[in-house]
Design an enzyme around this catalytic site. Structure first.
Site, PDB file in Angstrom:
ATOM      1  N   HIS A 166      25.857  40.228  42.582  1.00 30.17           N
ATOM      2  CA  HIS A 166      26.170  40.115  41.153  1.00 30.17           C
ATOM      3  C   HIS A 166      27.634  40.519  40.975  1.00 30.17           C
ATOM      4  CE1 HIS A 166      26.443  40.580  36.952  1.00 30.17           C
ATOM      5  NE2 HIS A 166      26.469  41.902  36.987  1.00 30.17           N
ATOM      6  N   SER A 191      28.149  52.551  35.505  1.00 33.23           N
ATOM      7  CA  SER A 191      27.520  51.281  35.892  1.00 33.23           C
ATOM      8  C   SER A 191      27.871  50.916  37.333  1.00 33.23           C
ATOM      9  CB  SER A 191      27.891  50.153  34.932  1.00 33.23           C
ATOM     10  OG  SER A 191      29.211  49.706  35.142  1.00 33.23           O
ATOM     11  N   GLU A 232      21.019  37.438  28.337  1.00 30.97           N
ATOM     12  CA  GLU A 232      21.072  38.644  27.498  1.00 30.97           C
ATOM     13  C   GLU A 232      21.982  38.381  26.309  1.00 30.97           C
ATOM     14  OE1 GLU A 232      23.522  42.016  28.903  1.00 30.97           O
ATOM     15  OE2 GLU A 232      23.520  40.965  30.819  1.00 30.97           O
ATOM     16  N   THR A 277      36.609  42.217  31.658  1.00 29.63           N
ATOM     17  CA  THR A 277      35.456  41.760  32.453  1.00 29.63           C
ATOM     18  C   THR A 277      34.521  40.906  31.602  1.00 29.63           C
ATOM     19  OG1 THR A 277      34.146  43.782  32.099  1.00 29.63           O
ATOM     20  CG2 THR A 277      35.607  43.763  33.998  1.00 29.63           C
ATOM     21  N   CYS A 289      21.798  41.622  33.529  1.00 30.32           N
ATOM     22  CA  CYS A 289      22.253  40.571  34.462  1.00 30.32           C
ATOM     23  C   CYS A 289      21.227  40.244  35.542  1.00 30.32           C
ATOM     24  CB  CYS A 289      23.577  40.986  35.096  1.00 30.32           C
ATOM     25  SG  CYS A 289      24.814  41.410  33.875  1.00 30.32           S
ATOM     26  N   ASP A 328      50.251  46.309  34.105  1.00 30.69           N
ATOM     27  CA  ASP A 328      50.531  45.569  35.337  1.00 30.69           C
ATOM     28  C   ASP A 328      49.395  44.567  35.598  1.00 30.69           C
ATOM     29  OD1 ASP A 328      50.934  44.684  37.908  1.00 30.69           O
ATOM     30  OD2 ASP A 328      50.966  46.686  38.831  1.00 30.69           O
TER      31      ASP A 328
HETATM   32  N1  COA Z   1      47.347  47.166  40.912  1.00 25.41           N
HETATM   33  C1  COA Z   1      46.224  47.100  41.677  1.00 25.41           C
HETATM   34  N2  COA Z   1      45.080  47.772  41.374  1.00 25.41           N
HETATM   35  C2  COA Z   1      45.075  48.531  40.263  1.00 25.41           C
HETATM   36  C3  COA Z   1      46.215  48.641  39.437  1.00 25.41           C
HETATM   37  C4  COA Z   1      47.378  47.915  39.787  1.00 25.41           C
HETATM   38  N3  COA Z   1      48.488  47.966  39.050  1.00 25.41           N
HETATM   39  N4  COA Z   1      45.897  49.460  38.407  1.00 25.41           N
HETATM   40  C5  COA Z   1      44.619  49.858  38.596  1.00 25.41           C
HETATM   41  N5  COA Z   1      44.132  49.295  39.726  1.00 25.41           N
HETATM   42  C6  COA Z   1      42.785  49.426  40.279  1.00 25.41           C
HETATM   43  C7  COA Z   1      42.215  50.835  40.181  1.00 25.41           C
HETATM   44  O1  COA Z   1      42.688  51.644  41.215  1.00 25.41           O
HETATM   45  C8  COA Z   1      40.728  50.538  40.272  1.00 25.41           C
HETATM   46  O2  COA Z   1      40.390  50.326  41.610  1.00 25.41           O
HETATM   47  P1  COA Z   1      39.153  51.116  42.278  1.00 25.41           P
HETATM   48  O3  COA Z   1      37.932  50.509  41.632  1.00 25.41           O
HETATM   49  O4  COA Z   1      39.275  50.793  43.719  1.00 25.41           O
HETATM   50  O5  COA Z   1      39.283  52.556  41.940  1.00 25.41           O
HETATM   51  C9  COA Z   1      40.593  49.204  39.550  1.00 25.41           C
HETATM   52  O6  COA Z   1      41.920  48.646  39.491  1.00 25.41           O
HETATM   53  C10 COA Z   1      40.067  49.320  38.131  1.00 25.41           C
HETATM   54  O7  COA Z   1      40.862  50.274  37.487  1.00 25.41           O
HETATM   55  P2  COA Z   1      40.206  51.398  36.553  1.00 25.41           P
HETATM   56  O8  COA Z   1      41.257  52.293  36.061  1.00 25.41           O
HETATM   57  O9  COA Z   1      39.032  52.015  37.266  1.00 25.41           O
HETATM   58  O10 COA Z   1      39.686  50.439  35.387  1.00 25.41           O
HETATM   59  P3  COA Z   1      39.061  50.796  34.012  1.00 25.41           P
HETATM   60  O11 COA Z   1      38.870  52.246  33.805  1.00 25.41           O
HETATM   61  O12 COA Z   1      39.895  50.080  33.004  1.00 25.41           O
HETATM   62  O13 COA Z   1      37.604  50.136  34.080  1.00 25.41           O
HETATM   63  C11 COA Z   1      35.663  48.919  34.609  1.00 25.41           C
HETATM   64  C12 COA Z   1      37.110  49.214  35.007  1.00 25.41           C
HETATM   65  C13 COA Z   1      35.071  47.901  35.587  1.00 25.41           C
HETATM   66  C14 COA Z   1      34.830  50.201  34.666  1.00 25.41           C
HETATM   67  C15 COA Z   1      35.653  48.327  33.185  1.00 25.41           C
HETATM   68  O14 COA Z   1      36.314  47.090  33.161  1.00 25.41           O
HETATM   69  C16 COA Z   1      34.261  48.155  32.595  1.00 25.41           C
HETATM   70  O15 COA Z   1      33.698  49.072  32.009  1.00 25.41           O
HETATM   71  N6  COA Z   1      33.678  46.912  32.693  1.00 25.41           N
HETATM   72  C17 COA Z   1      32.361  46.607  32.167  1.00 25.41           C
HETATM   73  C18 COA Z   1      31.209  47.179  32.982  1.00 25.41           C
HETATM   74  C19 COA Z   1      31.093  46.579  34.347  1.00 25.41           C
HETATM   75  O16 COA Z   1      31.550  45.474  34.601  1.00 25.41           O
HETATM   76  N7  COA Z   1      30.410  47.292  35.256  1.00 25.41           N
HETATM   77  C20 COA Z   1      30.200  46.838  36.635  1.00 25.41           C
HETATM   78  C21 COA Z   1      28.868  47.130  37.210  1.00 25.41           C
HETATM   79  S1  COA Z   1      27.572  46.275  36.327  1.00 25.41           S
END
Ligand code: COA
Length: 387
Positions: free
Chosen positions: A239, A207, A85, A158, A117, A35
């Site tokens: 950030h 993270s 980085e 991301t 970052c 989605d």
């Molecule tokens: N519609 C709306 N929202 C949705 C959705 C949908 N169909 N499906 C999932 N979501 C939401 C989830 O509920 C979640 O929201 P929440 O954060 O409020 O819980 C969000 O989307 C992300 O979903 P999630 O399942 O947690 O994503 P993921 O396990 O694929 O990972 C990260 C997300 C950010 C952890 C991942 O992209 C990552 O590791 N990124 C690199 C590291 C990073 O950027 N870290 C940030 C701090 S430096």
């Protein structure tokens, strides 16, 4: 004895650059059969910048800095700090290549800074110190990064790329940085990139927790050192590995500081990042560019900035927007840089991702793709060549 006032020091000019290509999150979601709301709403992202083969951290950095030099020349610049980085050499600073591309004088010190970052903020703080000691000097700071995660990993949506260059001077025209800063460091294994890898090892959920813990720590240190209360801050920049993170952060900080969560305090700062994706250390400063470009009555308003670099080092600081900021911004140029990107399909993006792995063992020439002012032309005898 008359009272001596230190001059205000801060950001005098600022410009943003990004890559030749862009991938929409809608296309990525379709290819993965998920989605698109997860990306658009859950991560707060619409698209991300993708580098052409003849673009890298150096070319983005030089492209971001060029408009600053075109506007005010090189007089007074004795330091170039390049924060990244995603550097291109383990020993030589990417800034040395940028120094040549920009035609800077030889009487300039050049160094590269790294702390995930956070490094752009370290560069800003060093620059403030140099200018405070000698207000005749200017420091060119460039935060430039290409955020690249493994294909099909949780971090893939991301990714992104951006460079933001800014001039740090006395009596700045854009943002005077307040002297009080709150800092917080802790050894956390949330994200790192060993020397034998071109993509990071990441624990995304950790993270997010580490980021929020660091925000609390840096803000408490800021308060303990006499920093202004949150009620005196009108806009907040965070950030942004993905823009939803800024929303999580602002809710967290508002709760800690006892202010009501108001999305209007962060909204303008998210506009570019929704389209750039993660620019690692450039991302906070892309947020600053977006805020300044999208609000007309910020003069005299105080902005709070939170910088986080995994691993983890963070800083919370504030600055006051200066009356002349509207005349110095580059609203049309920034919109053009984002709008000019050439969309790629997912297959092309995946091929570009793989091509970034190319080493230095064999010589090669790269055809011109980018329309940017500088390009990476290839490798000869293990040396990267820039035009
Ligand atoms: N519609 C709306 N929202 C949705 C959705 C949908 N169909 N499906 C999932 N979501 C939401 C989830 O509920 C979640 O929201 P929440 O954060 O409020 O819980 C969000 O989307 C992300 O979903 P999630 O399942 O947690 O994503 P993921 O396990 O694929 O990972 C990260 C997300 C950010 C952890 C991942 O992209 C990552 O590791 N990124 C690199 C590291 C990073 O950027 N870290 C940030 C701090 S430096």
């Amino acid at each position: 004895m008359s009272e001596v006032h230190a001059p205000a020091v801060g950001i005098h000019d600022l410009a943003l650059a990004t890559t030749h290509h862009v991938l929409t999150h809608e296309a990525l979601a379709a290819a993965k059969g998920i989605d698109p709301g997860k990306y658009r709403v859950g991560l707060g992202q619409d698209e991300f910048s993708v580098a052409a083969p003849d673009e890298d951290t150096v070319t983005l950095a030089a492209a971001a800095a060029l408009p600053l030099l075109e506007r005010s020349g090189t007089d007074g610049i004795r330091t170039l700090l390049l924060a990244t980085e995603s550097g291109i050499d383990q020993a030589k600073s990417a800034g040395v290549f940028v120094h040549r591309l920009l035609g800077l004088p030889s009487a300039v010190r050049v160094v590269e800074l790294k702390q995930a970052c956070y490094a752009g903020t370290a560069a800003l703080q060093l620059a403030l110190g140099i200018v405070a000691r000698d207000p005749a000097q200017k420091v060119l700071v460039i935060a430039s990064d290409i955020a690249r995660y493994d294909l099909d990993s949780a971090g893939e949506p991301t990714q992104g790329a951006a460079a933001v260059a800014f001039l740090v001077t006395a009596d700045p025209a854009i943002l005077a940085i307040d002297p009080v800063s709150g800092v917080h460091s802790a050894d956390v294994g949330d994200f790192w990139r060993p020397n034998d890898r071109s993509t990071p090892v990441v624990d995304g959920k950790l993270s997010i927790r580490a980021y929020l813990d660091a925000l609390g720590g840096a803000w408490r240190d800021h308060q303990a050192r006499g920093g202004v209360p949150l009620a005196e801050v009108s806009r907040f920049l965070y950030h942004q590995p993905f823009t939803r993170m800024a929303e999580k952060a602002h809710k967290h900080l508002a709760g800690l500081g006892g202010i009501a969560y108001d999305p209007a305090q962060i909204a303008s700062g998210l506009v570019y990042n929704r389209r750039l994706g993660n620019g690692y250390t450039a991302s906070l400063y892309a947020g600053l560019a977006a805020l300044l470009d999208h609000e007309d009555d910020l003069a005299g308003q105080r902005v709070g900035l939170f910088s986080y670099g995994s691993g983890a080092v963070s800083e919370f600081f504030t600055g006051v927007v200066q009356p002349g900021y509207r005349e110095r911004r580059r609203v049309a140029e920034h919109a053009a840089a984002l709008d000019a990107r050439v969309p790629v399909d997912v297959a092309t993006y995946r091929a570009l991702h793989a091509s970034a792995e190319r080493g230095s063992a064999e010589d090669y020439e790269l055809p011109r793709v980018t329309r940017a002012p500088f390009r990476f032309a290839g490798v000869t005898a293990r040396t990267r060549r820039y035009e």
